[in-house]
Design a protein around this motif. Structure first.
Motif, PDB file in Angstrom:
ATOM      1  N   THR A 396       0.816  -1.229   0.000  1.00 23.45           N
ATOM      2  CA  THR A 396       0.000   0.000   0.000  1.00 23.45           C
ATOM      3  C   THR A 396       0.843   1.269   0.000  1.00 23.45           C
ATOM      4  O   THR A 396       0.303   2.381   0.102  1.00 23.45           O
ATOM      5  N   TYR A 398       3.640   2.364   2.054  1.00 19.99           N
ATOM      6  CA  TYR A 398       4.053   3.028   3.290  1.00 19.99           C
ATOM      7  C   TYR A 398       5.452   3.631   3.128  1.00 19.99           C
ATOM      8  O   TYR A 398       6.354   3.007   2.575  1.00 19.99           O
ATOM      9  N   ALA A 412      -3.952   5.184   0.703  1.00 20.78           N
ATOM     10  CA  ALA A 412      -3.820   3.734   0.532  1.00 20.78           C
ATOM     11  C   ALA A 412      -3.013   3.115   1.667  1.00 20.78           C
ATOM     12  O   ALA A 412      -3.341   2.025   2.164  1.00 20.78           O
ATOM     13  N   ALA A 413      -1.951   3.801   2.105  1.00 25.57           N
ATOM     14  CA  ALA A 413      -1.121   3.282   3.193  1.00 25.57           C
ATOM     15  C   ALA A 413      -1.916   3.212   4.493  1.00 25.57           C
ATOM     16  O   ALA A 413      -1.828   2.236   5.244  1.00 25.57           O
ATOM     17  N   GLY A 416      -4.219   0.321   4.345  1.00 23.53           N
ATOM     18  CA  GLY A 416      -3.497  -0.924   4.599  1.00 23.53           C
ATOM     19  C   GLY A 416      -3.278  -1.155   6.084  1.00 23.53           C
ATOM     20  O   GLY A 416      -3.371  -2.290   6.572  1.00 23.53           O
TER      21      GLY A 416
END
Length: 451
Positions: A396, A398, A412-413, A416
């Motif tokens: 994702t 990070y 997205a991170a 996740g």
């Protein structure tokens, strides 16, 4: 070598239980901060951080059956497993400090190698203590309910250890916000003293018996592994219980490693990780004896089912953090904590039943082998949970950082992180119910009517 069927003295309960100050502390603190230390202080990428944990735990899985076999040999030769426990209690604090003593300014690759080597030595030291420690309940008492009582007190200490290390460790680290390297070192030094004290104190509970002259087996490396394979093949209840505990270890390991990320990037408060631990452990500490009482009434197996289902539901509900992050999260975490007490107490109390059942059927005591396999499964489950988190973070996107550098995480991170704290662990819990359904032992198999 006989196993007592008398009621265990309170002193034995506490001397055995205090060992979980060491085992619980070592399982909790690295699981909570090590990945975060690697990614957000040492600048190691998430995938490499996951690889470090995987390497150390693969090593752990490889040596645990050997330590178990050597522990059985030590018992037959000297009448006690104490020597291994003392060696682990002395070595672990030293290597624990080394793990968090990385010199500032080193390149991330060098820092990664440092932590890998130090943590492998930590894992080895931990296994020297943990494997014989796990084997002791089957040798301290032969009574079904007394094993539950013994392991209940162990889990009481375990929950206290999780609270002390899980909440106190980050607090110590955060006393030095401008120098995270020093913060982690101070945290490790204080933790190491507590780890060693608990483990060395507990080593005194290991029985010291006079070995029978004709019982002096020797075992090669290959024979130790063969013994582990035979134990897995011949004991279906052990396979079912171990698989269940590993899957649940994966779930809790993933949540443990993800707690700091949830606090920082979802709740936007790094210190919230301490409150998360209080919410998790306070109910567990209060309800651990209740799970022991419930098991006495309905059986350990049914109690374990109930605890697992409650934890699964509480875990799945955390998906709501995607849409409504907030302090309400402490409610399902507290429910999960209440269930977690049962998920620890009851399978640990079922393990000595499995060991004694196998010995009764096959006429040989292999508690060390079973303890080695159990420790390997437990640590592998927890580690692979942390590894699964790092894979999710990498997928994702990070962003890692070095020292006090400030970065921003994408949507997205953050997604996740939430999924790693809710849906994925819940899925592992669901699969664990399938393996638990295959566990076949009941009270009558361990303690027939009239005993």
């Amino acid at each position: 070598m006989g196993v007592s069927r008398a009621r265990l003295p309170r002193a034995t309960l506490w001397r055995y239980g205090i060992g979980s100050l060491g085992t619980g502390g070592f399982a909790t603190l690295p699981g909570l901060v090590l990945v975060y230390y690697l990614t957000d202080t040492l600048g190691v990428t998430a995938l490499v951080a996951g690889l470090i944990l995987t390497i150390s735990k693969v090593w752990d899985v490889a040596i645990d059956p050997v330590i178990g076999g050597r522990s059985d040999f030590s018992l037959a030769r000297s009448g006690s497993r104490r020597r291994f426990m003392v060696m682990g209690g002395i070595a672990l604090p030293v290597f624990f400090v080394v793990t968090f003593a990385v010199t500032p300014g080193l390149p991330p690759a060098v820092s990664a190698i440092w932590v890998t080597l130090a943590f492998i030595l930590c894992a080895t030291s931990f296994s020297l203590f943990q494997v014989p420690y796990i084997a002791l309940p089957a040798e301290l008492t032969g009574r079904y309910d007394e094993r539950t009582r013994l392991l209940t007190w162990r889990v009481v200490v375990l929950t206290v250890a999780i609270l002390l290390f899980g909440a106190g460790g980050p607090l110590l680290r955060d006393l030095f916000p401008d120098n995270p390297y020093l913060g982690y070192l101070v945290m490790a030094l204080v933790a190491a003293v507590a780890l060693g004290a608990g483990m060395l104190s507990s080593s005194t509970v290991a029985p010291q018996n006079v070995p029978e002259p004709e019982s002096r087996p020797t075992a090669s490396l290959v024979q130790n592994y063969r013994g582990g394979i035979r134990a897995l093949i011949r004991s279906q209840p052990f396979r079912a219980l171990l698989a269940t505990f590993m899957l649940q270890g994966l779930a809790t390991g993933m949540m443990l490693a993800g707690a700091q990320y949830v606090a920082t990037w979802v709740l936007h408060s790094e210190t919230a990780v301490t409150l998360l631990f209080v919410a998790l452990i306070a109910p567990a500490l209060l309800l651990t004896p209740a799970w022991g009482g419930l098991a006495k009434r309905i059986g350990k197996e049914r109690g374990f089912w109930l605890a697992s289902i409650i934890f699964l539901v509480a875990c799945a509900s955390l998906i709501m953090l995607l849409w409504s992050p907030g302090w309400w999260v402490f409610v399902p975490v507290a429910v999960a904590g209440a269930a977690y007490a049962g998920m620890q107490t009851l399978p640990m109390a079922m393990l000595p039943d499995v060991i004694s059942h196998d010995a009764a059927r096959h006429g040989e005591g292999r508690a060390g082998i079973f303890g080695g396999l159990w420790t390997a499964g437990e640590t592998a489950g927890m580690a692979f949970g942390a590894t699964a988190l790092t894979v999710m973070l990498a997928i994702t996107g990070y962003q890692e950082s070095i020292g006090i550098d400030v970065v921003t995480q994408s949507t997205a991170a953050v997604m996740g992180i939430v999924l790693s704290f809710s849906v994925v662990p819940a899925a592992a819990m669901l699969v664990s119910l399938v393996t638990l359904s295959r566990y076949s032992l009941r009270r009558a198999d361990i303690e027939p009517e009239g005993e």
